[in-house]
Design a protein around this motif. Sequence first.
Motif, mmCIF file in Angstrom:
data_model
loop_
_atom_site.group_PDB
_atom_site.id
_atom_site.type_symbol
_atom_site.label_atom_id
_atom_site.label_comp_id
_atom_site.label_asym_id
_atom_site.label_seq_id
_atom_site.Cartn_x
_atom_site.Cartn_y
_atom_site.Cartn_z
ATOM 1 N N PHE A 21 -16.915 -10.904 -45.132
ATOM 2 C CA PHE A 21 -16.800 -10.709 -43.676
ATOM 3 C C PHE A 21 -15.999 -9.437 -43.429
ATOM 4 N N GLY A 22 -16.090 -8.908 -42.181
ATOM 5 C CA GLY A 22 -15.173 -7.830 -41.794
ATOM 6 C C GLY A 22 -15.723 -6.444 -41.997
ATOM 7 N N CYS A 23 -14.815 -5.504 -42.270
ATOM 8 C CA CYS A 23 -15.157 -4.086 -42.228
ATOM 9 C C CYS A 23 -15.686 -3.580 -43.571
ATOM 10 N N GLN A 24 -16.036 -2.282 -43.598
ATOM 11 C CA GLN A 24 -16.579 -1.686 -44.832
ATOM 12 C C GLN A 24 -15.568 -1.749 -45.966
ATOM 13 N N MET A 25 -14.274 -1.716 -45.609
ATOM 14 C CA MET A 25 -13.248 -1.812 -46.651
ATOM 15 C C MET A 25 -13.398 -3.137 -47.406
ATOM 16 N N ASN A 26 -13.725 -4.190 -46.675
ATOM 17 C CA ASN A 26 -13.939 -5.468 -47.336
ATOM 18 C C ASN A 26 -15.190 -5.437 -48.221
ATOM 19 N N VAL A 27 -16.216 -4.700 -47.786
ATOM 20 C CA VAL A 27 -17.426 -4.577 -48.613
ATOM 21 C C VAL A 27 -17.065 -3.860 -49.920
ATOM 22 N N ASN A 57 -14.428 -13.320 -48.871
ATOM 23 C CA ASN A 57 -13.568 -12.181 -48.527
ATOM 24 C C ASN A 57 -13.488 -12.101 -47.003
ATOM 25 N N THR A 58 -12.319 -12.356 -46.469
ATOM 26 C CA THR A 58 -12.195 -12.694 -45.051
ATOM 27 C C THR A 58 -11.673 -11.563 -44.175
ATOM 28 N N CYS A 59 -11.906 -11.726 -42.870
ATOM 29 C CA CYS A 59 -11.450 -10.772 -41.859
ATOM 30 C C CYS A 59 -10.621 -11.519 -40.812
ATOM 31 N N HIS A 60 -9.539 -10.891 -40.357
ATOM 32 C CA HIS A 60 -8.602 -11.538 -39.445
ATOM 33 C C HIS A 60 -8.580 -10.863 -38.079
ATOM 34 N N ILE A 61 -9.456 -9.896 -37.863
ATOM 35 C CA ILE A 61 -9.294 -8.969 -36.740
ATOM 36 C C ILE A 61 -9.373 -9.653 -35.377
ATOM 37 N N ARG A 62 -10.321 -10.575 -35.233
ATOM 38 C CA ARG A 62 -10.430 -11.347 -33.982
ATOM 39 C C ARG A 62 -10.481 -12.818 -34.334
ATOM 40 N N GLY A 96 -8.951 -11.286 -48.969
ATOM 41 C CA GLY A 96 -9.024 -10.519 -47.724
ATOM 42 C C GLY A 96 -7.887 -10.793 -46.758
ATOM 43 N N CYS A 97 -8.136 -10.421 -45.499
ATOM 44 C CA CYS A 97 -7.056 -10.349 -44.524
ATOM 45 C C CYS A 97 -6.582 -11.707 -44.004
ATOM 46 N N VAL A 98 -7.459 -12.720 -43.950
ATOM 47 C CA VAL A 98 -6.964 -14.056 -43.571
ATOM 48 C C VAL A 98 -6.110 -14.609 -44.714
ATOM 49 N N CYS A 188 -3.388 -5.282 -32.759
ATOM 50 C CA CYS A 188 -4.059 -5.259 -34.058
ATOM 51 C C CYS A 188 -3.266 -5.894 -35.195
ATOM 52 N N VAL A 189 -3.951 -6.650 -36.041
ATOM 53 C CA VAL A 189 -3.302 -7.323 -37.174
ATOM 54 C C VAL A 189 -3.270 -6.469 -38.447
ATOM 55 N N VAL A 190 -4.039 -5.374 -38.462
ATOM 56 C CA VAL A 190 -4.231 -4.658 -39.727
ATOM 57 C C VAL A 190 -2.925 -4.209 -40.410
ATOM 58 N N PRO A 191 -1.939 -3.664 -39.658
ATOM 59 C CA PRO A 191 -0.707 -3.261 -40.355
ATOM 60 C C PRO A 191 -0.035 -4.432 -41.083
ATOM 61 N N TYR A 192 -0.262 -5.650 -40.588
ATOM 62 C CA TYR A 192 0.357 -6.823 -41.220
ATOM 63 C C TYR A 192 -0.475 -7.333 -42.392
ATOM 64 N N THR A 193 -1.801 -7.169 -42.315
ATOM 65 C CA THR A 193 -2.633 -7.730 -43.394
ATOM 66 C C THR A 193 -2.879 -6.731 -44.520
ATOM 67 N N ARG A 194 -2.869 -5.436 -44.191
ATOM 68 C CA ARG A 194 -3.165 -4.429 -45.227
ATOM 69 C C ARG A 194 -1.921 -3.689 -45.690
ATOM 70 N N GLY A 195 -0.830 -3.821 -44.943
ATOM 71 C CA GLY A 195 0.409 -3.178 -45.357
ATOM 72 C C GLY A 195 0.502 -1.726 -44.919
ATOM 73 N N GLY A 224 -10.982 4.170 -45.091
ATOM 74 C CA GLY A 224 -9.562 3.938 -44.903
ATOM 75 C C GLY A 224 -9.381 3.285 -43.551
ATOM 76 N N GLN A 225 -8.353 2.463 -43.390
ATOM 77 C CA GLN A 225 -8.087 1.907 -42.063
ATOM 78 C C GLN A 225 -7.752 3.030 -41.094
ATOM 79 N N ASN A 226 -7.177 4.095 -41.649
ATOM 80 C CA ASN A 226 -6.859 5.311 -40.895
ATOM 81 C C ASN A 226 -7.213 6.461 -41.794
HETATM 82 FE FE1 F3S Z 1 -11.065 -5.107 -42.192
HETATM 83 FE FE2 F3S Z 1 -10.963 -7.350 -40.850
HETATM 84 FE FE3 F3S Z 1 -9.061 -6.772 -42.539
HETATM 85 S S1 F3S Z 1 -11.594 -5.425 -40.065
HETATM 86 S S2 F3S Z 1 -8.953 -4.566 -42.561
HETATM 87 S S3 F3S Z 1 -11.216 -7.142 -43.023
HETATM 88 S S4 F3S Z 1 -8.797 -7.760 -40.611
#
Ligand code: F3S
Length: 476
Positions: A21-27, A57-62, A96-98, A188-195, A224-226
């Motif tokens: 799940f989630g963004c290309q970084m997770n892929v 592989n999880t996503c926490h964004i929403r 992942g992020c969850v 946004c949760v990303v700074p907390y989940t990705r560091g 990159g997240q940024n």
């Molecule tokens: Fe990506 Fe979702 Fe984590 S968008 S950085 S997998 S919270």
Amino acid sequence: MAAVRNGVQGRLAKKLHIKTFGCQMNVYDSSRMADVLAPLGYELSDHVEEADMVIVNTCHIREKAAEKLYSELGRYRQVKEARTGGGEATVIAVAGCVAQAEGAEIMNRAPFVDIVVGPQAYHQLPELVARAARAKDEKKGGKRKGSGVLAIDFPAESKFDQLPPVRHQGPTAFLSVQEGCDKFCTFCVVPYTRGAEYSRPADEVVAEARELAAAGAREITLLGQNVNAYHGVDAGGKAVGLGELIRRLADVDGISRIRYTTSHPIDMSDELIAAHRDVDALMPFLHLPVQSGSDRILARMNRHHDMSLYCRVVEKLMTARPDMKLSSDFIVGFPGETDADFQATLELAREVEFIQAFSFKYSARLGTPGALMDNQVPEDVKSERLAVLQDVLTGNQAAFNRSCVDRVMPVLLDRKGRKQGQLAGRSPYLQPVHVDAPDSRFGQIVDLRIVAGHENSLAGELPADGTAPSLERVVA
Ligand code: F3S
Ligand code: SAH
Ligand code: SF4
């Protein structure tokens, strides 16, 4: 069934199923987890029923993204029980992020989970699998159905140092160059989940690009997240920004196309914009999230910029590369968003013709400042605003797709089409393009005449005489 052997001496091949799940970084991370587990004899499988190990592989964004985890885990639990009944074991891992944000809670809510591994700890998977197996033996007869191994350490450096070389197939590839975020937007949760922000050394990135090119990749997308906050160093100790990194990657034999995502407006440096002017391999398409068209809301979001900065960046990009097109992300219904703020967003969407866009209703995330702000916007107002905005955004996308008809576009054919005898690929602007073409064209960048522009995709045609008009630049 005959035992299948793979390259690992004397070891039976085991099946690994990964759901991402989630963004290309997770892929990217999912494919790296497969690389890490390959020496243990794990081969990827699409079929969860036969899996010896399942990773989600999880996503926490929403909120919705996180909920998907538990419904998915319910399915894996059934597979695990069915296979245990037949005498086979299934290891269930949540990554992942969850995993990073709610590791302990996952263990409690889903006690059949064996491993919880955060985004900066997955290089430890072989050890975690061994620990899970040991824990299982010790807990035999106990109440817990899973092994309960938790790994949510943080420093990104150690992960990249310990990952094996990439094993890649196919004409397109992702390459992670930067990870984490120090910007702390209030939603946004990303700074907390990705560091914290971390950039990989430039030479390591170039080496990985060479491996990818040798394995057939013609297009790489730097992740990159940024990603445009990238600030690496090379072996000589010289600082390397993203623009310079792109110039070095464009020199790698075999790499014809470069993209990068996701960018923050305040990190669009002049050096990076100059790379858009000079490097032909850098595609004329950029995902540049704006979130809102209202300065007041951008400030509440802690985006570190206003609309005038965003518009200046867009202008500079268009000057550097006149055929440049943009896509963006929008959030509607951020706390305190008034009707006037929303109208400003609509105006922006009408003015800057984004050719693709992702738009979301604000989702309050626990632990982020936005969740505690006054004036949360009611759900029905968010839904209404989202529908109005999406109308404009999909209109822009469809209009651009229609405007491509009768143009010639270089398309990288990277997969089979839906119909027999078809291949599909991506235009410079990431539009999916379908074409009747022989398999021999797979992996090539082919100049196609666009014959139809739909809402989400294009149809192309090979030139009748087999020759293609030469194009110096992508369609203007
Ligand atoms: Fe990506 Fe979702 Fe984590 S968008 S950085 S997998 S919270
Ligand atoms: N690093 C990127 C965004 C990563 S998250 C950037 O700075 O733009 C991807 C997108 O998810 C964001 O651009 C935002 O539009 C959306 N998003 C993030 N948190 C959200 C939330 N709490 N509610 C709704 N959408 C959110
Ligand atoms: Fe999230 Fe903002 Fe960082 Fe993007 S820049 S990852 S939206 S905190």
